[in-house]
Design a protein around this motif. Structure first.
Motif, short mmCIF file in Angstrom:
data_model
loop_
_atom_site.label_atom_id
_atom_site.label_comp_id
_atom_site.label_asym_id
_atom_site.label_seq_id
_atom_site.Cartn_x
_atom_site.Cartn_y
_atom_site.Cartn_z
N GLU A 25 0.82 -1.31 -0.41
CA GLU A 25 -0.09 -0.08 -0.10
C GLU A 25 0.95 1.57 0.10
O GLU A 25 2.12 1.29 0.32
CB GLU A 25 -0.70 -0.18 1.17
CG GLU A 25 -2.21 -1.70 1.04
CD GLU A 25 -2.47 -1.25 2.42
OE1 GLU A 25 -4.11 -1.42 2.33
OE2 GLU A 25 -2.37 -0.43 3.61
N THR A 72 -9.17 3.45 -0.03
CA THR A 72 -9.05 3.65 1.80
C THR A 72 -8.79 5.25 2.14
O THR A 72 -7.60 6.03 1.68
CB THR A 72 -8.80 2.80 2.31
OG1 THR A 72 -8.79 1.42 2.21
CG2 THR A 72 -8.96 3.23 3.84
N GLU A 114 -3.14 4.28 11.94
CA GLU A 114 -2.22 3.07 11.91
C GLU A 114 -1.88 2.20 11.09
O GLU A 114 -0.60 1.30 10.89
CB GLU A 114 -3.48 2.45 13.28
CG GLU A 114 -2.97 2.80 14.51
CD GLU A 114 -1.57 2.94 14.77
OE1 GLU A 114 -0.90 1.90 15.16
OE2 GLU A 114 -1.58 3.94 15.78
N ARG A 115 -2.61 2.20 9.68
CA ARG A 115 -2.76 1.41 8.83
C ARG A 115 -1.74 2.05 8.38
O ARG A 115 -0.91 1.98 7.76
CB ARG A 115 -3.99 1.42 7.78
CG ARG A 115 -4.38 0.86 6.84
CD ARG A 115 -4.99 0.26 6.56
NE ARG A 115 -5.09 -0.28 5.02
CZ ARG A 115 -6.80 -0.55 4.82
NH1 ARG A 115 -6.98 -0.20 4.80
NH2 ARG A 115 -6.49 -0.76 2.53
N SER A 116 -1.48 3.30 8.06
CA SER A 116 -0.70 4.01 7.14
C SER A 116 1.20 3.77 8.06
O SER A 116 1.92 3.73 6.65
CB SER A 116 -0.75 5.89 7.38
OG SER A 116 -1.71 6.21 7.01
N LYS A 118 2.26 0.84 8.33
CA LYS A 118 2.26 -0.22 7.73
C LYS A 118 2.94 -0.15 5.98
O LYS A 118 2.61 -1.14 5.62
CB LYS A 118 0.92 -1.33 7.99
CG LYS A 118 1.76 -1.36 9.40
CD LYS A 118 -0.07 -2.38 10.27
CE LYS A 118 0.30 -2.64 11.16
NZ LYS A 118 -1.33 -2.48 11.65
N LYS A 137 -4.17 0.35 -2.78
CA LYS A 137 -3.40 -0.87 -2.84
C LYS A 137 -2.83 -1.58 -4.19
O LYS A 137 -3.85 -1.01 -5.02
CB LYS A 137 -4.54 -1.92 -2.17
CG LYS A 137 -3.90 -3.31 -2.03
CD LYS A 137 -4.77 -4.17 -1.19
CE LYS A 137 -4.81 -3.90 0.50
NZ LYS A 137 -3.82 -4.76 1.29
#
Length: 142
Positions: A25, A72, A114-116, A118, A137
């Motif tokens: 991503e 997203t 938080e996803r960022s 990763k 993605k």
């Protein structure tokens, strides 16, 4: 310069896009996004706005067709009455890039952060629109 590479894509960003593998991503953050504190791999695109950059990236990057939502957006914080008009621009860009059937999900602000962390890379821009942050993605070329 090279033929067919959009001028808004720096050599560093093209390298990042090429390094990414299936399901990696990339985050494209607006001017308020805390990219430097969240990224292991930060690409600065100062002076660029997200729509131009998104258009250019989608010329090269295939979106993941093996996941339900390969795009997203950061959800508007509950109680905030702001309407992100830029999201309509993103949908138009997806349609114009041949990704008209792409599903888009929204993620709560702190879950988005938080996803960022990763993500393979975070791209920071000078975008002024609020809630303009977007995660893509990467898919495969068949």
């Amino acid at each position: 310069m090279l033929k067919k590479i959009p001028q808004s894509l720096s050599p560093e960003l093209v390298k990042v896009l090429m390094e990414m593998g299936h399901s990696d991503e990339i985050v494209i953050g607006d001017g308020n996004f805390p990219g430097a504190s969240h990224a292991d791999n930060l690409v600065r695109c100062d002076g660029l706005m997200i729509p131009e950059l998104l258009e250019s990236i989608l010329e090269l990057l295939p979106l993941d067709t093996y996941t339900e939502c390969p795009v997203t957006l950061m959800e508007v914080v509950k109680g905030d009455s702001y309407k992100p008009e830029i999201w309509d621009t993103y949908k138009e860009i997806l349609i114009n890039s041949g990704e008209e059937n792409t599903k888009i999900e929204q993620l709560e602000r702190f879950a988005f952060y938080e996803r960022s962390k990763k993500a393979y890379a975070i791209v920071t821009t000078s975008e002024k629109s609020l809630y303009a942050n977007i995660i893509l993605k990467k898919g495969v070329i068949s």
